[in-house]
Design a protein around this motif. Structure first.
Motif, mmCIF file in Angstrom:
data_model
loop_
_atom_site.group_PDB
_atom_site.id
_atom_site.type_symbol
_atom_site.label_atom_id
_atom_site.label_comp_id
_atom_site.label_asym_id
_atom_site.label_seq_id
_atom_site.Cartn_x
_atom_site.Cartn_y
_atom_site.Cartn_z
ATOM 1 N N VAL A 279 46.262 63.736 90.982
ATOM 2 C CA VAL A 279 46.556 63.881 89.623
ATOM 3 C C VAL A 279 47.054 65.485 89.275
ATOM 4 O O VAL A 279 48.039 65.570 88.974
ATOM 5 N N ALA A 280 46.055 66.367 89.808
ATOM 6 C CA ALA A 280 46.403 67.703 89.439
ATOM 7 C C ALA A 280 47.686 68.231 90.269
ATOM 8 O O ALA A 280 48.581 68.834 89.995
ATOM 9 N N GLU A 281 47.772 67.589 91.707
ATOM 10 C CA GLU A 281 48.625 67.722 92.821
ATOM 11 C C GLU A 281 50.176 67.371 92.111
ATOM 12 O O GLU A 281 51.253 67.963 92.182
ATOM 13 N N ASN A 282 49.995 66.305 91.250
ATOM 14 C CA ASN A 282 51.563 65.796 90.821
ATOM 15 C C ASN A 282 51.773 66.066 89.438
ATOM 16 O O ASN A 282 52.698 65.829 88.615
ATOM 17 N N GLY A 283 51.007 67.513 88.741
ATOM 18 C CA GLY A 283 51.391 68.290 87.708
ATOM 19 C C GLY A 283 50.768 67.654 86.501
ATOM 20 O O GLY A 283 51.341 67.995 85.410
#
Length: 166
Positions: free
Chosen positions: A91-95
């Motif tokens: 989730v974080a890696e995808n912004g």
């Protein structure tokens, strides 16, 4: 407006597991006192599996089985908290970041309301969000269907994600 400009996304997850003797019961990352656990390759935490599917769906990244296949021995008896952490990373890696989670547990037994505060605490801490951003509730299936016959437990989860500001 392009999809990259939309400031939020919603994901929905569902999971169900049948009861199994000789296993511990985990829901929401918490061990629940019960005579039976849930059948599954991992710890079969239906709550966390539904949360993971909701997050993966919100970012358009498939489902939990694509990342943690029951055919892969690495995940045998694995804590579903490991799955949650990986989904949070994606989730974080995808912004994106979590705004809130809403979870419903479907079960005739055992009664789980006494465990709500601990589940909320574990999930909010893992997700890095305040306790009041995690809703947890349970209901029965009014003795209808497989849940109503006390054959297992199901869970639904909805997540709201917000775009991380650069």
């Amino acid at each position: 407006m392009s999809t990259s400009q939309i400031p939020f996304r919603v994901g929905h997850g569902y999971d169900i597991h049948r009861f199994a003797k000789g296993r511990k019961l985990f829901l929401g990352g918490v061990e629940i006192e019960s005579e039976v656990g849930l059948e599954g390759h991992s710890d079969a935490d239906a709550v966390l599996h539904a949360v993971c599917d909701a997050m993966l769906g919100a970012i358009g990244a498939g489902d939990i089985g694509m990342y943690f296949s029951p055919k892969d021995d690495r995940w045998k008896n694995c804590s579903s908290l490991v799955f949650l952490r990986e989904c949070l990373r994606l989730v974080a890696e995808n912004g994106w970041t979590i705004g809130n989670l809403d979870i419903t547990i479907l079960a005739e037994k055992p009664k789980v309301s006494a465990y709500y505060p601990k589940m909320r605490s574990v999930i909010s801490e893992e997700c890095g969000i305040p306790d009041d951003c995690v809703g947890i509730k349970a209901t029965t299936n009014e003795r209808m269907g497989c849940i109503g016959r006390s054959e297992g437990i199901a869970a639904f989860a909805v997540v709201l994600l917000f775009r991380i500001e650069s």
